[in-house]
Write a protein that holds these residues in place. Structure first.
Motif, mmCIF file in Angstrom:
data_model
loop_
_atom_site.group_PDB
_atom_site.id
_atom_site.type_symbol
_atom_site.label_atom_id
_atom_site.label_comp_id
_atom_site.label_asym_id
_atom_site.label_seq_id
_atom_site.Cartn_x
_atom_site.Cartn_y
_atom_site.Cartn_z
ATOM 1 N N UNK A 28 52.029 42.626 13.497
ATOM 2 C CA UNK A 28 52.597 42.851 12.170
ATOM 3 C C UNK A 28 53.970 42.199 12.072
ATOM 4 N N UNK A 29 54.736 42.287 13.155
ATOM 5 C CA UNK A 29 56.079 41.705 13.144
ATOM 6 C C UNK A 29 56.001 40.182 13.024
ATOM 7 N N UNK A 30 55.088 39.553 13.761
ATOM 8 C CA UNK A 30 54.942 38.109 13.658
ATOM 9 C C UNK A 30 54.470 37.705 12.257
ATOM 10 N N UNK A 35 55.670 35.643 6.825
ATOM 11 C CA UNK A 35 55.745 35.910 5.384
ATOM 12 C C UNK A 35 57.148 35.640 4.849
ATOM 13 N N UNK A 36 58.173 36.080 5.600
ATOM 14 C CA UNK A 36 59.558 35.823 5.188
ATOM 15 C C UNK A 36 59.831 34.329 5.138
ATOM 16 N N UNK A 41 60.924 29.532 1.951
ATOM 17 C CA UNK A 41 60.688 28.123 1.647
ATOM 18 C C UNK A 41 60.179 27.941 0.216
ATOM 19 N N UNK A 42 59.335 28.882 -0.232
ATOM 20 C CA UNK A 42 58.818 28.805 -1.604
ATOM 21 C C UNK A 42 59.929 28.975 -2.620
ATOM 22 N N UNK A 293 62.150 30.031 11.894
ATOM 23 C CA UNK A 293 62.874 30.771 10.861
ATOM 24 C C UNK A 293 64.365 30.451 10.905
ATOM 25 N N UNK A 294 64.955 30.452 12.102
ATOM 26 C CA UNK A 294 66.394 30.210 12.223
ATOM 27 C C UNK A 294 66.755 28.778 11.810
#
Length: 350
Positions: A28-30, A35-36, A41-42, A293-294
């Motif tokens: 779920x965390x991955x 999702x974030x 990006x969207x 992400x970073x």
């Protein structure tokens, strides 16, 4: 004659699926990180229509390539309940070693292998000090961070390797690709998939998780603890060396400051990606997502007009949130284990 029915045997309580719970949390965390990332990006694309152009996507992937490679190696070490703070210095010295060799007219493939071998050698030093010397990993790798950086500074001096000093095919490989996907990203993806498969499918890889979960239990189970720790550090050093060679191909510019401070970004990417700093859990895919992400944050903020000085602050917030999540999960798992032990004792008494 009256028949007396035998009482049905008491049902033995089932043990709570602790491992299953932890696996679900990590998945779920991955998914949450993915999702974030997609949402960020969207939203940026809606604000800046040129952000996800072919060149924009290529830049995003190129920026993430180096960090993903180093994060994969770091994740293996962190899974064993250790850490390698020298990865930034290893990246810097291997990048310069590859560049110095290429300056003399060397072969590009040999330069990459040289960087990998040098990184693996430095990983052996870290691994031996931690596994055989029984010295805390934080102390060992902090020391080797400064030693390697000092050697790099003495070797490099005031010299600087630029793209003009390197074979054109080497630097071209660092920028070109198949459409929006650079060759460096394809190479990194191949390394990631192979490393993740070995970690999950081979006993030596699964031993790293057992070691990180409980070193004492791993010893009692016959796991060669010192050998596994050494292997994790060698792999981490080799991947940092490969990242150094790819850094040279990507930027074509190396000096004595290359890789300085990089270790903190790598640790942040690994922890944000769901690899628990207490060891025993996490995946290389999660570490890669954390790195992506970073690096994406670094690209998103300037494109929407936010000062880049906020990047480190956001990275710090994400790191604290990840540590908080790890703590909550650890407490939840501990509660499940206590409940399991209590149910087992109750079943024995019955």
């Amino acid at each position: 004659m009256t028949m007396t029915a035998k009482p049905a045997p008491a049902a033995v309580p089932q043990a709570p699926p602790t491992a299953g719970f932890l696996d679900r949390v990590l998945k779920v965390r991955e998914l949450a990180i993915a999702a974030v990332l997609v949402a960020m990006l969207t939203a940026t694309q809606l604000d800046n229509s040129a952000f996800l152009s072919e060149q924009g996507i290529k830049d995003l992937l190129l920026n993430a390539t180096i960090l993903v490679l180093v994060a994969c190696g770091q994740a293996m070490v962190v899974i064993t309940r250790n850490v390698d703070l020298s990865v930034g210095s290893v990246l810097g010295i291997t990048a310069f070693a590859a560049g110095d060799y290429l300056q003399g007219g060397g072969n590009a493939l040999v330069a990459v292998l040289l960087a990998v071998a040098l990184g693996a050698g430095l990983g052996i030093v870290n691994g031996l000090l931690v596994s055989l010397g029984q010295v805390p990993a934080l102390v060992v790798t902090l020391g080797t961070l400064y030693i390697i950086r000092g050697v790099d500074s003495l070797w490099t001096g005031s010299r600087q390797i630029t793209a003009a000093d390197l074979p054109s095919g080497f630097t071209t490989f660092g920028h070109d690709g198949l459409g929006a996907v650079p060759y460096l990203a394809l190479l990194t993806a191949a390394v990631l998939v192979c490393a993740a498969y070995c970690l999950r499918s081979y006993r030596s890889g699964r031993d790293l998780y057992a070691l990180g979960s409980s070193p004492e239990a791993a010893r009692l189970a016959g796991i060669p603890v010192r050998k596994r720790i050494l292997a994790a550090y060698v792999t981490c050093g080799a991947l940092a060396g490969l990242a150094g060679a790819l850094y040279l191909a990507r930027f074509g510019n190396v000096d004595s400051g290359t890789g300085s401070g990089y270790e903190l970004t790598v640790v942040s990417a690994v922890v944000v990606g769901g690899v628990a700093f207490t060891g025993g859990s996490g995946s290389l895919y999660g570490a890669a997502l954390g790195a992506l992400l970073l690096t994406s944050i670094n690209s998103v903020l300037p494109s929407i007009g936010v000062s880049s000085v906020w990047v480190q602050a956001i990275d710090g917030v994400l790191l604290l949130l990840a540590i908080a999540v790890d703590r909550v999960v650890a407490l939840r798992v501990a509660a499940l284990l206590r409940r399991r032990a209590a149910q087992t004792r109750s079943a024995h008494h019955d």
